[in-house]
Design an enzyme around this catalytic site. Structure first.
Site, PDB file in Angstrom:
ATOM      1  N   ASP A 144       1.320  -6.799   3.088  1.00 27.29           N
ATOM      2  CA  ASP A 144      -0.075  -7.225   3.065  1.00 27.29           C
ATOM      3  C   ASP A 144      -0.428  -8.062   4.293  1.00 27.29           C
ATOM      4  O   ASP A 144       0.411  -8.793   4.813  1.00 27.29           O
ATOM      5  CB  ASP A 144      -0.315  -8.042   1.787  1.00 27.29           C
ATOM      6  CG  ASP A 144      -1.782  -8.215   1.471  1.00 27.29           C
ATOM      7  OD1 ASP A 144      -2.591  -7.379   1.921  1.00 27.29           O
ATOM      8  OD2 ASP A 144      -2.127  -9.186   0.778  1.00 27.29           O
ATOM      9  N   ASN A 196      -7.024   1.369  -1.927  1.00 29.45           N
ATOM     10  CA  ASN A 196      -7.232   1.473  -0.474  1.00 29.45           C
ATOM     11  C   ASN A 196      -8.054   2.695  -0.096  1.00 29.45           C
ATOM     12  O   ASN A 196      -8.686   2.725   0.967  1.00 29.45           O
ATOM     13  CB  ASN A 196      -5.895   1.552   0.257  1.00 29.45           C
ATOM     14  CG  ASN A 196      -5.066   0.297   0.173  1.00 29.45           C
ATOM     15  OD1 ASN A 196      -3.845   0.350   0.280  1.00 29.45           O
ATOM     16  ND2 ASN A 196      -5.700  -0.860  -0.033  1.00 29.45           N
TER      17      ASN A 196
END
Length: 262
Positions: free
Chosen positions: A40, A89
């Site tokens: 991340d 995403n």
């Protein structure tokens, strides 16, 4: 004013890295078999570094993935799972998403290179990322050996809830194909039955889950498998994740007592 002069930072870093290595060598039996990583902070790293194009962060993050997998292999880890693209995403800006999928495809092909001798598996639904990227990913993964000293899962088009639903559906479909009654279908839905139909079927659950960029949540990553995993969080954005950070995660894991909910 900096406390440590720049000329001393590199030698001190190397000394710290050496001490971590030596400490881990003494506790080899306490290392995790399976590490799962949420990579991340690529976009935040790019913005903090002054880049308007966040795809630069993705590319730096992709290079870090290949590097981190080598660290795992060198440390004797048997299996690593990296979270590359979640189902959430897929809702990003189309141009950004296209660049991200292209970068992911490139890094998976690098991971699957014959020189690595790694066994690679995709976990997730490749049908969500487009025909050509899916074709390239399948081709790369199928070229890797089934038997190897190090195994890698690349989570692409992955959602933890979706995986559990897919596992239950697969389980029930098999039972129906064998002529199961309604009562037998109900009895078939067990912890063992679901586990056998997960994307990671046949593999050990993650012992250690690492997440970068300061976030302290799973975000749907390996929800079923990580029930008793140890968690390790760091403020570092993924492209800035260092070898000493990785070694610290292993050190902290080796010092913990796992109770598995007991």
């Amino acid at each position: 004013m900096e406390i440590i002069p720049p000329r001393l930072k590199e030698p001190l870093y190397r000394l710290y890295e050496l001490r971590l290595r030596q400490g881990l060598a003494a506790s080899k039996s306490d290392l995790p078999r399976h590490i799962a990583v949420l990579c991340d902070g690529n976009r935040r790293w790019a913005r903090s570094a002054g880049y308007d194009d966040v795809s630069y962060g993705y590319r730096m993050g992709a290079a870090k993935i290949a590097e981190m997998l080598r660290w795992c292999h060198e440390a004797g880890i048997e299996l690593a799972t990296v979270y590359l693209l979640s189902t959430e995403n897929l809702q990003r800006d189309p141009d950004e998403l296209a660049a991200l999928i292209e970068i992911i495809t490139d890094v998976v092909e690098e991971i699957c290179a014959p020189a690595n001798h790694w066994s690679v598996r995709t976990v997730g639904d490749l049908g969500l990322i487009g025909e050509e990227p899916a074709r390239r990913l399948r081709g790369a993964v199928e070229s890797t050996p089934e038997v190897a000293s190090f195994h890698v899962n690349v989570a692409v088009g992955y959602g933890g809830r979706r995986e559990i639903v897919d596992a239950v559906r697969a389980l029930l479909s098999k039972e129906l194909a064998n002529g199961a009654t309604a009562e037998e279908l109900v009895d078939a839905v067990t912890v063992e039955g679901i586990s056998e139909n997960l994307y990671t079927s046949g593999q050990p659950d993650p012992d250690l889950v690492i997440r970068t960029s300061g976030e302290q949540r799973l975000s749907g990553f390996l929800l079923w498998q990580s029930a008793y995993s140890e968690m390790w969080f760091t403020e570092a954005h993924w492209p800035a994740f260092r070898h000493v950070d990785f070694l610290r995660a292993l050190r902290d894991y080796s010092a913990r007592h796992r109770s598995y909910g007991r």
